[in-house]
Design a protein around this motif. Structure first.
Motif, PDB file in Angstrom:
ATOM      1  N   ALA A  83     -28.879   3.540 -36.568  1.00  0.00           N
ATOM      2  CA  ALA A  83     -30.153   3.754 -37.245  1.00  0.00           C
ATOM      3  C   ALA A  83     -30.221   5.152 -37.842  1.00  0.00           C
ATOM      4  CB  ALA A  83     -31.312   3.539 -36.275  1.00  0.00           C
ATOM      5  N   LEU A  84     -31.039   5.303 -38.868  1.00  0.00           N
ATOM      6  CA  LEU A  84     -31.159   6.549 -39.616  1.00  0.00           C
ATOM      7  C   LEU A  84     -32.583   7.083 -39.537  1.00  0.00           C
ATOM      8  CD1 LEU A  84     -29.244   5.322 -42.779  1.00  0.00           C
ATOM      9  CD2 LEU A  84     -28.408   7.057 -41.177  1.00  0.00           C
ATOM     10  N   VAL A  85     -32.730   8.314 -39.094  1.00  0.00           N
ATOM     11  CA  VAL A  85     -34.060   8.919 -39.017  1.00  0.00           C
ATOM     12  C   VAL A  85     -34.571   9.175 -40.431  1.00  0.00           C
ATOM     13  CG1 VAL A  85     -35.400  10.911 -38.255  1.00  0.00           C
ATOM     14  CG2 VAL A  85     -33.603   9.986 -36.773  1.00  0.00           C
ATOM     15  N   ALA A  86     -35.697   8.552 -40.776  1.00  0.00           N
ATOM     16  CA  ALA A  86     -36.329   8.803 -42.073  1.00  0.00           C
ATOM     17  C   ALA A  86     -37.180  10.063 -42.018  1.00  0.00           C
ATOM     18  CB  ALA A  86     -37.180   7.607 -42.485  1.00  0.00           C
ATOM     19  N   GLY A  87     -37.780  10.337 -40.851  1.00  0.00           N
ATOM     20  CA  GLY A  87     -38.613  11.520 -40.707  1.00  0.00           C
ATOM     21  C   GLY A  87     -39.354  11.509 -39.391  1.00  0.00           C
ATOM     22  N   LYS A  88     -40.157  12.541 -39.183  1.00  0.00           N
ATOM     23  CA  LYS A  88     -40.976  12.675 -37.978  1.00  0.00           C
ATOM     24  C   LYS A  88     -42.394  12.208 -38.293  1.00  0.00           C
ATOM     25  CE  LYS A  88     -39.470  14.255 -34.734  1.00  0.00           C
ATOM     26  NZ  LYS A  88     -39.319  15.646 -34.288  1.00  0.00           N
ATOM     27  N   THR A  89     -42.928  11.349 -37.446  1.00  0.00           N
ATOM     28  CA  THR A  89     -44.272  10.821 -37.664  1.00  0.00           C
ATOM     29  C   THR A  89     -45.309  11.652 -36.918  1.00  0.00           C
ATOM     30  OG1 THR A  89     -43.937   9.263 -35.840  1.00  0.00           O
ATOM     31  CG2 THR A  89     -43.481   8.467 -38.074  1.00  0.00           C
ATOM     32  N   VAL A  90     -46.498  11.640 -37.450  1.00  0.00           N
ATOM     33  CA  VAL A  90     -47.591  12.461 -36.931  1.00  0.00           C
ATOM     34  C   VAL A  90     -47.980  12.015 -35.527  1.00  0.00           C
ATOM     35  CG1 VAL A  90     -50.028  13.054 -37.220  1.00  0.00           C
ATOM     36  CG2 VAL A  90     -48.506  13.026 -39.204  1.00  0.00           C
ATOM     37  N   THR A  91     -48.173  12.984 -34.647  1.00  0.00           N
ATOM     38  CA  THR A  91     -48.726  12.751 -33.320  1.00  0.00           C
ATOM     39  C   THR A  91     -50.001  13.569 -33.164  1.00  0.00           C
ATOM     40  OG1 THR A  91     -48.333  12.938 -30.921  1.00  0.00           O
ATOM     41  CG2 THR A  91     -47.335  14.615 -32.310  1.00  0.00           C
ATOM     42  N   THR A  92     -50.847  13.167 -32.264  1.00  0.00           N
ATOM     43  CA  THR A  92     -51.963  14.023 -31.883  1.00  0.00           C
ATOM     44  C   THR A  92     -51.410  15.231 -31.116  1.00  0.00           C
ATOM     45  OG1 THR A  92     -52.260  12.818 -29.810  1.00  0.00           O
ATOM     46  CG2 THR A  92     -53.543  12.061 -31.712  1.00  0.00           C
ATOM     47  N   GLU A  93     -52.253  16.179 -30.866  1.00  0.00           N
ATOM     48  CA  GLU A  93     -51.876  17.416 -30.173  1.00  0.00           C
ATOM     49  C   GLU A  93     -51.302  17.118 -28.787  1.00  0.00           C
ATOM     50  OE1 GLU A  93     -54.235  21.561 -28.982  1.00  0.00           O
ATOM     51  OE2 GLU A  93     -55.295  19.630 -29.056  1.00  0.00           O
ATOM     52  N   PHE A  94     -50.009  17.395 -28.621  1.00  0.00           N
ATOM     53  CA  PHE A  94     -49.303  17.146 -27.358  1.00  0.00           C
ATOM     54  C   PHE A  94     -49.548  15.715 -26.848  1.00  0.00           C
ATOM     55  CE2 PHE A  94     -49.915  21.868 -27.138  1.00  0.00           C
ATOM     56  CZ  PHE A  94     -48.585  22.208 -27.285  1.00  0.00           C
ATOM     57  N   ALA A  95     -49.682  14.784 -27.788  1.00  0.00           N
ATOM     58  CA  ALA A  95     -49.890  13.359 -27.451  1.00  0.00           C
ATOM     59  C   ALA A  95     -51.159  13.137 -26.644  1.00  0.00           C
ATOM     60  CB  ALA A  95     -48.672  12.787 -26.716  1.00  0.00           C
ATOM     61  N   THR A  96     -52.218  13.898 -26.986  1.00  0.00           N
ATOM     62  CA  THR A  96     -53.501  13.686 -26.310  1.00  0.00           C
ATOM     63  C   THR A  96     -54.495  13.056 -27.295  1.00  0.00           C
ATOM     64  OG1 THR A  96     -54.108  16.025 -26.671  1.00  0.00           O
ATOM     65  CG2 THR A  96     -53.107  15.426 -24.543  1.00  0.00           C
ATOM     66  N   PHE A  97     -55.645  13.704 -27.539  1.00  0.00           N
ATOM     67  CA  PHE A  97     -56.725  12.975 -28.207  1.00  0.00           C
ATOM     68  C   PHE A  97     -57.251  13.587 -29.502  1.00  0.00           C
ATOM     69  CE2 PHE A  97     -57.196  12.161 -23.560  1.00  0.00           C
ATOM     70  CZ  PHE A  97     -56.735  10.862 -23.587  1.00  0.00           C
ATOM     71  N   LYS A  98     -56.834  14.780 -29.878  1.00  0.00           N
ATOM     72  CA  LYS A  98     -57.366  15.383 -31.093  1.00  0.00           C
ATOM     73  C   LYS A  98     -56.920  14.574 -32.311  1.00  0.00           C
ATOM     74  CE  LYS A  98     -57.460  19.613 -33.856  1.00  0.00           C
ATOM     75  NZ  LYS A  98     -56.881  20.969 -34.036  1.00  0.00           N
ATOM     76  N   ALA A  99     -57.880  14.101 -33.098  1.00  0.00           N
ATOM     77  CA  ALA A  99     -57.564  13.222 -34.218  1.00  0.00           C
ATOM     78  C   ALA A  99     -56.763  13.958 -35.289  1.00  0.00           C
ATOM     79  CB  ALA A  99     -58.848  12.669 -34.825  1.00  0.00           C
TER      80      ALA A  99
END
Length: 427
Positions: free
Chosen positions: A112-128
């Protein structure tokens, strides 16, 4: 044939037969990203030239593995050696890891080939985050695996990696209308992932079919049997409304009623699951365990960069400060004792069917939604699959999650495929 809309299995078959090149598929995915990213905001980092160069190398060489030439998105809590990794926080804005996370390595080794990094919330918590629901950008895609779910739902990539500590795979999958798979706790290595809560953090994936999830999971879990999901059925299905049923919206209630009727017509044995009264406390128990462990995981960031941590995360960590080590151990013990009762459910049922979320995605300005209906299954470490098959009053996706016994991920995925085939609109 629209290349970026190919399922994982269809794309893999064509790539393996050299009927489709990795460059062609990567170009199609990037064309979709360029068309939609200004509206969806699914990506934290992209390097089109590098991705296409890697695709060209694959096309010139031999078939490299079961995911040969397949582009994918990587949630930005996974370390990547060739792209920045910020964990959704300004603290790590310029962070460049020296090595890939283990899960990323497994996917790359499979071709598989990494297309890019996808958006996460802050440290995988709750900030939208800025990411929006591709079905209607006024609404949230959920969190914390916001970009991964949105990218797969919007046909930017055929699959993406995510993580779940409360409901961060299942809820975004529900809001975006894709399949989300959270395996049994500990079955996919977490090396190279920013830790939030070590007793709960679980690697998962997003795809558009259950078969696709099985193939991706076969690589991530090193279980080749998952590449072929076969189940004759019919299963014994337990309808588990949960003690939090009062928080569900009409569209989720209708979906559960529709599922029970449809599966019953397909000769599944469908029965209600008893609700032990003490299980009302499980949601808070998971919240307390998560908060306490997050205070440990983010201790350095709090000490050195407190001003760059959002007020919401600060509040969560302050709550974790109030739970000492003895109380935390007592919470873990209580969770284990309650989990012991779950085994009895799977003597009566092959799978549980239960809400994935309260209902449709809320408006983006209201946050990423409540993780209420994922917390208990993450606490227990059980495998879960979100099955999208309905729509709500605003035309947004609705579905349910199938939950299986710990360690029996293959059978859960097989039954989930059987159920999804019955529940999805035909034609």
């Amino acid at each position: 044939m629209v290349l970026n809309q190919l399922t994982v299995l269809d794309a893999v078959r064509m790539l393996q037969r050299r009927e489709l090149s990795a460059v062609q598929l990567m170009r199609a995915c990037f064309a979709r990203i360029e068309q939609r990213e200004d509206s969806v905001h699914a990506w934290a980092a992209l390097d089109k030239d590098a991705a296409l160069a890697r695709a060209l190398l694959l096309d010139k060489g031999p078939i490299t593995g079961p995911l040969h030439g397949l582009p994918f998105g990587v949630k930005d809590v996974f370390d990547t050696q060739d792209l920045p990794t910020a964990y959704g926080s300004p603290i790590y804005q310029d962070h460049r890891p020296e090595a890939d996370a283990a899960a990323v390595t497994r996917c790359r080794q499979a071709g598989a080939l990494v297309a890019g990094k996808t958006v996460t919330t802050e440290f995988a918590t709750f900030k939208a985050p800025l990411t929006r629901n591709p079905h209607n950008t006024a609404y949230t895609p959920g969190g914390s695996s916001s970009g991964s779910a949105a990218a797969v739902a919007d046909f930017m990539v055929p699959f993406a990696l995510g993580t779940q500590t409360a409901a961060s795979v299942i809820r975004p999958a529900a809001y975006c209308g894709v399949v989300g798979f959270k395996p049994s706790f500990g079955t996919i290595p977490r090396d190279g992932i920013k830790t939030l809560a070590s007793s709960l953090d679980t690697v998962g994936c997003f795809t558009r079919t259950v078969d696709d999830a099985g193939l991706i999971a076969s690589v991530l879990m090193d279980q080749p049997a998952l590449r072929r999901l076969n189940y004759d059925g019919p299963p014994r299905v337990g309808i588990y409304r949960t003690p939090q049923w009062r928080h569900t919206l009409p569209e989720t209630r209708e979906a559960l009623a529709q599922a029970a009727e449809t599966l019953g017509r397909a000769r599944a044995v469908v029965q209600e699951v008893d609700l032990p009264p003490e299980y009302c406390a499980l949601v808070q128990l998971q919240s307390d365990i998560m908060a306490h462990e997050a205070t440990r995981s983010l201790a350095v960031e709090r000490e050195r960069h407190a001003s760059q941590i959002s007020p919401g995360l600060q509040a969560l960590l302050q709550g974790g400060d109030k739970i000492d080590a003895a109380k935390h151990q007592a919470n873990l013990q209580r969770a284990a004792e309650m989990y012991a009762r779950v085994g009895g459910w799977f003597e009566r049922f092959d799978v549980l069917l239960t809400p994935s979320a309260q209902g449709e995605a809320p408006f983006a300005d209201q946050g990423t939604g409540d993780p209420l209906f994922g917390r208990v299954w993450t606490l227990f470490g059980l495998p879960c699959v979100h099955l999208p098959f309905a729509t709500g009053p605003h035309g947004l996706p609705v579905g349910l999650q199938a939950v299986g016994p710990k360690g029996d991920d293959y059978r859960l995925l097989c039954i989930a495929k059987w159920m999804h085939d019955k529940l999805r609109p035909q034609g």
